[in-house]
Scaffold this motif. Structure first.
Motif, short mmCIF file in Angstrom:
data_model
loop_
_atom_site.label_atom_id
_atom_site.label_comp_id
_atom_site.label_asym_id
_atom_site.label_seq_id
_atom_site.Cartn_x
_atom_site.Cartn_y
_atom_site.Cartn_z
N ALA A 193 -14.28 -7.09 3.56
CA ALA A 193 -13.95 -7.18 2.13
C ALA A 193 -12.75 -6.32 1.76
CB ALA A 193 -15.16 -6.79 1.29
N VAL A 194 -12.54 -5.19 2.45
CA VAL A 194 -11.39 -4.35 2.14
C VAL A 194 -10.10 -5.06 2.51
CG1 VAL A 194 -10.26 -2.14 2.58
CG2 VAL A 194 -12.74 -2.24 2.36
N THR A 195 -10.09 -5.72 3.65
CA THR A 195 -8.91 -6.51 4.03
C THR A 195 -8.63 -7.59 3.00
OG1 THR A 195 -9.30 -6.12 6.39
CG2 THR A 195 -7.88 -7.96 5.82
N ARG A 196 -9.67 -8.27 2.56
CA ARG A 196 -9.46 -9.33 1.55
C ARG A 196 -8.91 -8.74 0.25
NH1 ARG A 196 -14.25 -11.09 4.09
NH2 ARG A 196 -15.63 -10.26 2.47
N LEU A 197 -9.41 -7.57 -0.14
CA LEU A 197 -8.88 -6.90 -1.34
C LEU A 197 -7.40 -6.59 -1.16
CD1 LEU A 197 -9.22 -5.32 -4.06
CD2 LEU A 197 -9.85 -3.34 -2.65
N ILE A 198 -7.04 -6.06 0.00
CA ILE A 198 -5.64 -5.67 0.25
C ILE A 198 -4.72 -6.88 0.18
CG2 ILE A 198 -4.07 -4.85 2.06
CD1 ILE A 198 -6.39 -2.99 2.97
N ILE A 199 -5.08 -7.95 0.86
CA ILE A 199 -4.21 -9.13 0.92
C ILE A 199 -4.20 -9.90 -0.40
CG2 ILE A 199 -3.82 -11.33 2.09
CD1 ILE A 199 -3.15 -8.81 3.73
N ASP A 200 -5.36 -10.08 -1.00
CA ASP A 200 -5.45 -10.90 -2.22
C ASP A 200 -4.82 -10.22 -3.42
OD1 ASP A 200 -6.81 -12.66 -0.61
OD2 ASP A 200 -8.80 -12.26 -1.47
N SER A 201 -4.75 -8.89 -3.43
CA SER A 201 -4.19 -8.18 -4.58
C SER A 201 -2.73 -7.78 -4.38
CB SER A 201 -5.02 -6.93 -4.88
OG SER A 201 -4.98 -6.02 -3.79
N HIS A 202 -2.15 -8.18 -3.26
CA HIS A 202 -0.77 -7.78 -2.99
C HIS A 202 0.19 -8.37 -4.01
CE1 HIS A 202 3.16 -8.21 -0.73
NE2 HIS A 202 2.97 -6.91 -0.79
N ASP A 203 1.10 -7.55 -4.50
CA ASP A 203 2.09 -7.96 -5.50
C ASP A 203 3.38 -8.37 -4.77
OD1 ASP A 203 4.05 -8.11 -7.51
OD2 ASP A 203 3.05 -6.58 -8.72
N GLU A 204 3.56 -9.67 -4.61
CA GLU A 204 4.71 -10.17 -3.87
C GLU A 204 6.02 -9.87 -4.59
OE1 GLU A 204 6.96 -11.84 -0.92
OE2 GLU A 204 4.78 -11.50 -0.86
N ALA A 205 6.00 -9.90 -5.91
CA ALA A 205 7.23 -9.62 -6.66
C ALA A 205 7.70 -8.18 -6.43
CB ALA A 205 7.01 -9.87 -8.15
N ALA A 206 6.76 -7.24 -6.43
CA ALA A 206 7.12 -5.84 -6.19
C ALA A 206 7.59 -5.63 -4.75
CB ALA A 206 5.94 -4.93 -6.49
N PHE A 207 7.11 -6.48 -3.83
CA PHE A 207 7.47 -6.35 -2.42
C PHE A 207 8.82 -6.98 -2.10
CE2 PHE A 207 7.12 -8.18 1.97
CZ PHE A 207 7.17 -6.98 2.66
N THR A 208 9.29 -7.89 -2.94
CA THR A 208 10.50 -8.67 -2.64
C THR A 208 11.70 -7.82 -2.22
OG1 THR A 208 9.80 -10.50 -4.04
CG2 THR A 208 12.16 -10.31 -3.60
N PRO A 209 12.00 -6.68 -2.88
CA PRO A 209 13.16 -5.89 -2.45
C PRO A 209 13.04 -5.34 -1.03
CG PRO A 209 12.47 -5.26 -4.66
CD PRO A 209 11.39 -6.13 -4.11
N PHE A 210 11.83 -5.35 -0.48
CA PHE A 210 11.60 -4.77 0.85
C PHE A 210 11.25 -5.84 1.89
CE2 PHE A 210 10.18 -2.01 -2.58
CZ PHE A 210 10.96 -0.88 -2.37
N SER A 211 11.26 -7.09 1.47
CA SER A 211 10.71 -8.15 2.31
C SER A 211 11.51 -8.38 3.59
CB SER A 211 10.63 -9.46 1.51
OG SER A 211 11.91 -9.85 1.05
N SER A 212 12.78 -7.99 3.62
CA SER A 212 13.59 -8.18 4.83
C SER A 212 13.68 -6.91 5.67
CB SER A 212 15.00 -8.63 4.45
OG SER A 212 15.65 -7.64 3.66
N MET A 213 12.99 -5.88 5.24
CA MET A 213 13.07 -4.59 5.95
C MET A 213 12.07 -4.54 7.11
SD MET A 213 13.35 -1.59 3.07
CE MET A 213 14.71 -1.49 1.90
N CYS A 214 12.39 -3.71 8.08
CA CYS A 214 11.42 -3.30 9.09
C CYS A 214 10.92 -1.90 8.72
CB CYS A 214 12.04 -3.32 10.48
SG CYS A 214 13.45 -2.21 10.69
N VAL A 215 9.96 -1.39 9.48
CA VAL A 215 9.36 -0.11 9.13
C VAL A 215 10.40 1.01 9.16
CG1 VAL A 215 7.60 1.58 9.78
CG2 VAL A 215 7.11 -0.86 10.00
N GLY A 216 11.30 0.98 10.11
CA GLY A 216 12.35 2.00 10.16
C GLY A 216 13.28 1.94 8.96
N ASP A 217 13.58 0.73 8.50
CA ASP A 217 14.41 0.58 7.29
C ASP A 217 13.72 1.20 6.08
OD1 ASP A 217 16.34 -0.90 8.70
OD2 ASP A 217 15.32 -2.80 8.27
N LEU A 218 12.41 0.98 5.98
CA LEU A 218 11.67 1.55 4.86
C LEU A 218 11.71 3.07 4.90
CD1 LEU A 218 9.86 1.30 2.39
CD2 LEU A 218 7.89 1.11 3.92
#
Length: 457
Positions: free
Chosen positions: A72-97
């Motif tokens: 259920a925690v995984t489902r909460l994490i994925i289902d509540s993810h805000d794609e709009a807030a993530f968009t500026p980072f969507s092309s980044m890798c972990v090192g870029d972040l």
């Protein structure tokens, strides 16, 4: 399932899952060694970090460390993810972040806007690429403000939970401990008791004791008896003065079930607390505690390292708009964090990850007597956290909780930390303290604390 690989000096290491990659990249922890997921060598750890640095952030949205279908925690994490807030980072890798977080573009406002776009595994991953000073620099830029009867987390403040635990839940002993803390300016985050006897009748009496002290002193703060969330709901039905609703939470469904809670129960409790309408300037009323190793101790870790699972616990907390969240960083024992070095690293990791996810993050800077640590280690961690802008810390009389049997910070430590950082208490609480002192009634005289707490005739 995807595999990942990294090379160090011509030696190639392969990691057969995302969870395995994250675990191998993690700084040394005795809990990961106990679970059999830690890197086998420093060379393997470096190889994992190199592979992790090149991993696209979107990978965490398509491959879960604990399967979506069973948790259920995984489902909460994925289902509540805000794609709009993530968009500026969507092309980044972990090192870029990591580079972005350490750069000038990552300021307080941009971090606040980004928080909903990050999921726990992302922030756990980037923390594994950071030195301690990096964790401090980034966390210091974060600001998470919450409110109930006062305002917590504002820039330049350092708040505390005043923890007046008593081995026999004696009201007079509790009152003396509260007085001790108030004289050092502690207690603005919450006056919170761990009850020695966790039954409804005793918790009801403790709640009434705390609320009576708060009301008599006209103190702009909140109180809490840290009983199970289902007890808090029953106490609300009995019209007990419940300010904050407390619960320990963890990063997997199984570990939360070990605590006797589900997400549905937490939702019900949150709604019950809101309906009580006890807050005066805000409605943040949930209080969550976490700690690295909780899922492993419940045998519900799914082969995931303890720091990543700790970050997942923050997703649970985030869903209920809490007033306070703190990791009890050294409480579980040396099986999970062996010594002072590991406790210091874990405390900085937890604070960093919680703040990046938008949480009002605090830390219980603590250890048990069978850990290879001492109060000097706690001085170091407390000083680093105060520099990193931690929202609040736990303080107990004499830095020694006689009821729970562990070492934390004392009220004197709060005075030291506020002095060296120039930080202050929550503004409403500080104004109350100053007014009481100016009126000559902080300790003695008509309306003074001693009289109002029943400590003098």
């Amino acid at each position: 399932m995807a595999t990942y690989s990294g090379t160090v000096r011509g030696e190639r290491f392969t990691f057969n899952s995302l969870a395995r990659l994250l675990a191998a990249a993690t700084p040394e922890k005795s809990g990961d060694q106990l679970a059999g997921v830690a890197a086998s060598s420093a060379r393997e750890r470096v190889a994992a970090r190199r592979a992790l640095a090149d991993l696209p952030l979107r990978t965490f949205l398509s491959e879960s460390v604990v399967p979506y279908e069973i948790d259920a925690v995984t489902r909460l994490i994925i289902d509540s993810h805000d794609e709009a807030a993530f968009t500026p980072f969507s092309s980044m890798c972990v090192g870029d972040l990591r580079d972005w977080l350490l750069g000038d573009m990552a300021d307080t406002m941009s971090l606040q806007q980004a928080a909903a776009g990050f999921i726990p595994e992302m922030v756990a991953a980037v923390s594994k690429l950071m030195r301690n000073q990096d964790l401090i620099r980034v966390a210091r830029k974060c600001e998470v403000v919450t409110a109930f009867r006062n305002t917590l987390g504002g820039r330049g403040t350092l708040s505390t939970r005043l923890q007046p635990n008593h081995p026999a839940d004696d009201p007079r002993g509790i009152a003396v401990a509260i007085l001790d803390g108030l004289l050092f300016g502690a207690g603005d985050a919450v006056i919170g008791i761990n009850p020695a006897t966790d039954n409804l009748g005793n918790c009801y009496d403790l709640l009434c004791t705390l609320d009576d002290i708060r009301a008599r002193l006209q103190m702009p703060g909140q109180t809490c008896v840290l009983t199970h969330v289902t007890n808090a709901m029953e106490l609300l039905k009995r019209a007990a003065p419940v300010d904050l609703i407390f619960q320990s939470v963890a990063g997997t469904q199984g570990a939360n079930e070990g605590f006797g809670v589900t997400l549905d129960i937490l939702q019900e409790a949150w709604e019950a607390g809101l309906s009580a309408q006890r807050g005066t300037i805000g409605n943040n009323l949930m209080y969550f505690e976490t700690g690295q190793g909780a899922a492993l101790s419940a045998d519900a870790h799914h082969g995931v390292d303890q720091q990543t699972l700790e970050a997942r616990a923050y997703a649970v907390a985030r869903a209920y708009d809490p007033l306070l969240v703190n990791t009890v960083v050294g409480f579980i024992g040396p099986e999970y964090l062996y010594d002072g070095r590991q406790i210091i690293r874990a405390g900085l990791e937890d604070h960093f990850c919680g703040k990046l996810l938008g949480l009002p993050m605090g830390v219980d800077v603590c250890y048990t007597n069978h850990v290879q640590a001492d109060q000097d280690d706690m001085d170091v961690l407390a000083t680093l956290l105060a520099s990193a802008g931690v929202n609040f810390l736990i303080t107990v009389p004499g830095a020694d909780d006689a009821m729970l049997g562990y070492q934390s910070l004392g009220f004197e430590d709060l005075a030291y930390l506020r002095e060296i950082t120039g930080s202050r208490a929550a503004p409403e609480f500080e104004a109350w303290l100053e007014a009481a002192h100016a009126g000559g009634g902080l300790l003695e005289g008509p309306g003074g604390i001693l009289e109002n707490m029943g400590l003098v005739a």
